[in-house]
Write a protein that holds these residues in place. Sequence first.
Motif, PDB file in Angstrom:
ATOM      1  N   TYR A 149       0.897  -1.398   0.029  1.00 34.28           N
ATOM      2  CA  TYR A 149      -0.209   0.145  -0.080  1.00 34.28           C
ATOM      3  C   TYR A 149       0.859   1.168   0.092  1.00 34.28           C
ATOM      4  O   TYR A 149       2.064   1.099   0.130  1.00 34.28           O
ATOM      5  N   ARG A 175       0.667  -4.774   4.009  1.00 39.81           N
ATOM      6  CA  ARG A 175      -0.544  -5.394   5.086  1.00 39.81           C
ATOM      7  C   ARG A 175      -0.403  -6.793   5.004  1.00 39.81           C
ATOM      8  O   ARG A 175      -0.741  -7.527   3.727  1.00 39.81           O
ATOM      9  N   HIS A 177      -2.262  -8.969   6.013  1.00 34.45           N
ATOM     10  CA  HIS A 177      -3.810  -9.422   5.641  1.00 34.45           C
ATOM     11  C   HIS A 177      -4.565  -8.274   5.432  1.00 34.45           C
ATOM     12  O   HIS A 177      -4.151  -7.017   5.686  1.00 34.45           O
ATOM     13  N   VAL A 178      -5.371  -8.316   4.657  1.00 34.83           N
ATOM     14  CA  VAL A 178      -6.321  -7.049   3.987  1.00 34.83           C
ATOM     15  C   VAL A 178      -6.685  -6.023   5.391  1.00 34.83           C
ATOM     16  O   VAL A 178      -6.785  -4.769   5.216  1.00 34.83           O
ATOM     17  N   ASP A 179      -7.232  -6.935   6.339  1.00 35.37           N
ATOM     18  CA  ASP A 179      -7.433  -6.179   7.508  1.00 35.37           C
ATOM     19  C   ASP A 179      -6.567  -5.489   8.500  1.00 35.37           C
ATOM     20  O   ASP A 179      -6.833  -4.903   9.685  1.00 35.37           O
ATOM     21  N   GLN A 182      -1.713  -1.146   8.039  1.00 34.73           N
ATOM     22  CA  GLN A 182      -0.405  -1.032   7.306  1.00 34.73           C
ATOM     23  C   GLN A 182       0.696  -0.089   8.051  1.00 34.73           C
ATOM     24  O   GLN A 182       1.838  -0.351   7.894  1.00 34.73           O
ATOM     25  N   TYR A 183       0.326   0.514   8.886  1.00 35.03           N
ATOM     26  CA  TYR A 183       1.316   1.446   9.639  1.00 35.03           C
ATOM     27  C   TYR A 183       2.254   0.718  10.677  1.00 35.03           C
ATOM     28  O   TYR A 183       3.323   1.294  10.935  1.00 35.03           O
ATOM     29  N   ASN A 219      -3.618  -4.325  15.668  1.00 34.68           N
ATOM     30  CA  ASN A 219      -4.824  -3.932  15.145  1.00 34.68           C
ATOM     31  C   ASN A 219      -5.742  -3.404  16.229  1.00 34.68           C
ATOM     32  O   ASN A 219      -5.526  -3.654  17.409  1.00 34.68           O
ATOM     33  N   HIS A 221      -9.291  -2.617  15.192  1.00 28.77           N
ATOM     34  CA  HIS A 221     -10.664  -2.663  14.646  1.00 28.77           C
ATOM     35  C   HIS A 221     -11.455  -3.694  15.388  1.00 28.77           C
ATOM     36  O   HIS A 221     -10.741  -4.561  16.168  1.00 28.77           O
ATOM     37  N   ALA A 223     -13.089  -6.574  15.124  1.00 32.16           N
ATOM     38  CA  ALA A 223     -12.785  -7.819  15.026  1.00 32.16           C
ATOM     39  C   ALA A 223     -11.387  -8.459  15.654  1.00 32.16           C
ATOM     40  O   ALA A 223     -11.319  -9.382  16.391  1.00 32.16           O
TER      41      ALA A 223
END
Lengths: 683, 683
Positions: A149, A175, A177-179, A182-183, A219, A221, A223
């Motif tokens: 990305y 990334r 994984h897509v979720d 990326q930072y 992460n 988010h 999930a």
Amino acid sequence: MVLERLKQVASHVTGQSPPPHPFDPLSEVEIEKAVAIIRKEHDGLFFNAITLWEPRKSEMMKWVADPDHTPRPHRIADVVAIGRGSKVYDGHVDLNEEKIVHWELTEGVQPLITMEDLQIVETIVRKDPKVIEQCGLIGIPPEDMHKVYCDPWTIGYDERFGSNIRLQQALMYFRPHVDDSQYSYPLDFCPIFNADTQEIIHIDVPKVRRPVNKAPPNNYHAAAIEAEGGFRTDIKPIEITQPEGVSFTMEGRIINWQNWRVHVGFNYREGIVLSNITFNDKGNVRPVFWRLSLAEMVVPYGNPEHPHHRKHAFDLGEYGGGYMTNSLSLGCDCKGAIYYMDAAFVNRAGAATTIKNAICIHEEDAGILFKHTDFRDDSVTVTRAHKLVISHIFTAANYEYCVYWIFHQDGTVQLEIKLTGILNTYAMNPGEDPQGWGTEVYPGVNAHNHQHLFCLRVDPNIDGPSNTVFEVDAARGPGEVGSAENKYGNAFYAKKKKLATQGSSMSDYNGATSRTWEMCNPNKINPYSHKPVSYKLVSREVPELLPKEGGLVWKRAGFARHAIHVTKYDDAQIHPAGRHVPQTSGVPSMGLPAWIAADPDASTDNTDVVLWHTFGITHFPSPEDFPVMPAEPMTLLLRPRNFFTRNPCLDVPPSYSSYPSGGKWDKTDRKSVSAKPKDCCSK
Amino acid sequence: MVLERLKQVASHVTGQSPPPHPFDPLSEVEIEKAVAIIRKEHDGLFFNAITLWEPRKSEMMKWVADPDHTPRPHRIADVVAIGRGSKVYDGHVDLNEEKIVHWELTEGVQPLITMEDLQIVETIVRKDPKVIEQCGLIGIPPEDMHKVYCDPWTIGYDERFGSNIRLQQALMYFRPHVDDSQYSYPLDFCPIFNADTQEIIHIDVPKVRRPVNKAPPNNYHAAAIEAEGGFRTDIKPIEITQPEGVSFTMEGRIINWQNWRVHVGFNYREGIVLSNITFNDKGNVRPVFWRLSLAEMVVPYGNPEHPHHRKHAFDLGEYGGGYMTNSLSLGCDCKGAIYYMDAAFVNRAGAATTIKNAICIHEEDAGILFKHTDFRDDSVTVTRAHKLVISHIFTAANYEYCVYWIFHQDGTVQLEIKLTGILNTYAMNPGEDPQGWGTEVYPGVNAHNHQHLFCLRVDPNIDGPSNTVFEVDAARGPGEVGSAENKYGNAFYAKKKKLATQGSSMSDYNGATSRTWEMCNPNKINPYSHKPVSYKLVSREVPELLPKEGGLVWKRAGFARHAIHVTKYDDAQIHPAGRHVPQTSGVPSMGLPAWIAADPDASTDNTDVVLWHTFGITHFPSPEDFPVMPAEPMTLLLRPRNFFTRNPCLDVPPSYSSYPSGGKWDKTDRKSVSAKPKDCCSK
Ligand SMILES: [Co+2]
Ligand SMILES: [Co+2]
């Protein structure tokens, strides 16, 4: 206003919509009309921006004073378009006369980067063989390029490439994984993208390579938190309701609330623009500010290693605070009874697009407005405050800026900004020393030191446009301790310095003297205090611009060299780093320094002036800021001083008031209850 | 803790109340028990203060760590009593052993002035022939003496009278009608009251006399506003409810909320005292602060004319922030679901008295906690914050101080103070020039310049008591622009200076460098950033003490000479201007300067330290502040830096979260609604 009102009613009856207020942003229809008019004469253009060219102040002040007998200012579109060969055109289209009134090829500039411009880069980067090669060198195989990305930034200024080619630098991430965020996976190289040819023209590669981070994802988010063990369950709801509705009324985009009357505009660049702000002082509608906006920003990063010096985004001038604004959600971004306004823009192809719910307007309880108890007899008056909040939130790649314009019942205007979102990050090797220029906020993740500097543009109209700005310091009185004039040494006073000309108007911050700046009208004297009516800027987050004098950021962000500049009003001076900011070299420094240098002796005393205030924070990251940063607030106040003859909010109904002679008033909020928290013992 | 818990349950079953927590304030029963024990040995005393003598820190830290196997610290009362001839006694009474363990006649000091002490003066002033004579000279006939009021202040220090006689100065006012605010009618002379003999021993009379003000009353209570035309009717209610109750639990006076655990104490002097503050970091209960309190204040006034130099109240040390605290009202002072705590004191006669609802504990919505939108795919997480507010309000004669200790989910502790109430005023003649030392806020009313300086006492316990304080400045990196090490001039970093000894620990404020102070534990390193765990003091309202070096206030308020002092922990060092503040001469300066002078080389590095922070505002009054002042807020933050390995509030349930792969979480607050404000056209 009577005729104006009749016109509005008439248009209502006939089913025609009333004419827009001259400060209203261009509607979708107006934007597309402007495009159509331009296309009759020019083809092959794509559109960078179409926004309201605000009515000239002298014309508009006349119209505001007497709309029934003054020609209504024309609706004029301010256009930036880009033609073949990256040619930049600046134009004005008179929508009433349906013609182009100004059209100009502007050489050597680059207009801001739109979201559409940004979106293109990632696709190109993923396919570029040189980028694929670099990815391979740090451990990303070609089949994983869909996991690569980039946050495309304007290049700022890079002397190797100059200003004539439209460029972006791609800050690279990965990334797993897509979720995944990326930072946590910053890559160590930086491709340069040519927007004309849509290709990668160069890649900046560091001497020491840093393979892609191997740390597990970090992460935030829902999930991810659920997978880690879930959310805490011990936070009970706080419900905020307004059963009788809101306390403000709207006339188009003019809001009326608790003596305040404000036109709420919006543009792609500054976001919210507040105009013709007045306060009804016991029936006397008094002008306070002609226009308030956040006019520019710069976010310099403090790592001197190449090419990090290029990280110094001018988020408003290079991307647009309006363009990046969020579509807000009821009950998420704001709670209670919310009034939303949309924002219309032009897209690259010349069609109008709209961000729904771009502006949120709502009221909040604001705690105690005033209180006093007489200690002899316990007579007491306590009055609670409400405040009106006009806000938007914009996302500048990794960061979120939440901008709250807050109106208080006591005549104060507050600007609060909350910073949240994600740190800009760079790759680091295990054991690498960030050398003081950044912090390892997560294994393999270096978040560089940076400043967030905002430029507030205040066009004061303190009982009229003829105003003067003073720098005010708390100062010790003359006379040594023991002298007749200051025997006990306790004398102190407000020392005032007039900022009388453009060239001498620069003022820096001084925390020790509680420095403030007063915008006053020397022609209007408070009958009690015998001092000029004024509004005082109280701002306490005012770091110096840390990039050094003569350096790249210092040159480009001239507005940030001082906390305060004052200029004589000029219709053309809206953008303190210049109209087109990307790829300016800073030689000469556009905007404020250029305007002042052009006429340093111009008087700013008792005339129509503009105050420019740079404020912000210096951010040394820490792990607490990652993987998403708890909101960090920052605030400043514009407070009436010697403007009113009395506390202007005494007529706000108190919750409770009792007086020595025995009377009382009791409108206590009966919805409040005594809490019965669980005792751990009784569980 | 198991045994402790069992004891509590047992006492519950047997109907006996559990033993108080060692940090709990003395109960009414304990206060009266202390009085009874003292009276067995001493008579003819009246009581100035009886408060908890807090357990010695070393003893208490052991007990906190292992209450089941450590002797419970005794309950000890700290007593100040006044005997015949104004003799001052300081004593300690062990309530477990039911005996006096310390009793001492303290010479040359004056304990603080209680509300009872204050109340006496007004009656005496009204009857004093010399006061009646002075009133006559400025236009108040003897039959109007019941309309004469006074705010008795401690005398501060007056070299003509010294420290051995207990004195008050009476700031004089007049009320034309009993319901009129007396602050619009200040009188020009100042009687001195002797508390021993209960007589007026002197009157300070200015050379130029100022007859009593003839201006009409300037009132703000409900009856006055009704008479002026009534209250505005356009402010609609905002209701705040917590249908599922509060999110905190109480164990006695220990509150548990969102990982925070805090003991809430209270004393007559400091008001709220927060002890043993810990944060549950994923199951690991980590100490953060051992004790937080507002420890002192000084409010110097800036008019050098005699006798205004005496106006420099130490509101905590000379009157007591606890003694002056308000009994709070549900729905007035705080809204929502409120948990109150009472405060028990001793009165002059030795009986216990209680202020009901002295402390308010409640939660508030705190806006966005964090938010980020990915610009590529519009995936977004937005989480709202709650905050916990522990507050009290105290009335210092004319002024109100609203003190809010705020706990945030992200690990931040905030102290917010709102100033409201009424300006201290002095008489002025028509046409008189206040000469820059004050402002005519209403005809005939001169409000003098002043500062409100607060001293925050922070006893840090950052992962344990061995802490070090650093002064931290944002600083430009080395290397000129163009040099290899700083080619573009953008390098900057956090420059840290260790405050390593008491004598070198003074630090002043610097707004330009965004100066902060870090309390760190050098023995505990953040595993990601490799920096010591720390809490950072971010305070931006930090004016210099304006009274001059060597002058009276400078001498007496030694703590206010610098923004920061650091001392090695000492159980005896709680009050930075000394234990008995009234009538101290400042030679030597009591409290902080004396402690530091006694051992300037004492190490404050990696040991048990206390940080003292003086902050506040400089107040140049204006008519907007009168007749009652809209609340002026002031705030500071204690923020975790390198303390956590990650944003510690990621487990707060979001309002909304969606991710690139398509999932989402939606707990949006459904009570929020789209506002339908009236349009003026449709009315
Ligand atoms: Co930042
Ligand atoms: Co004040």
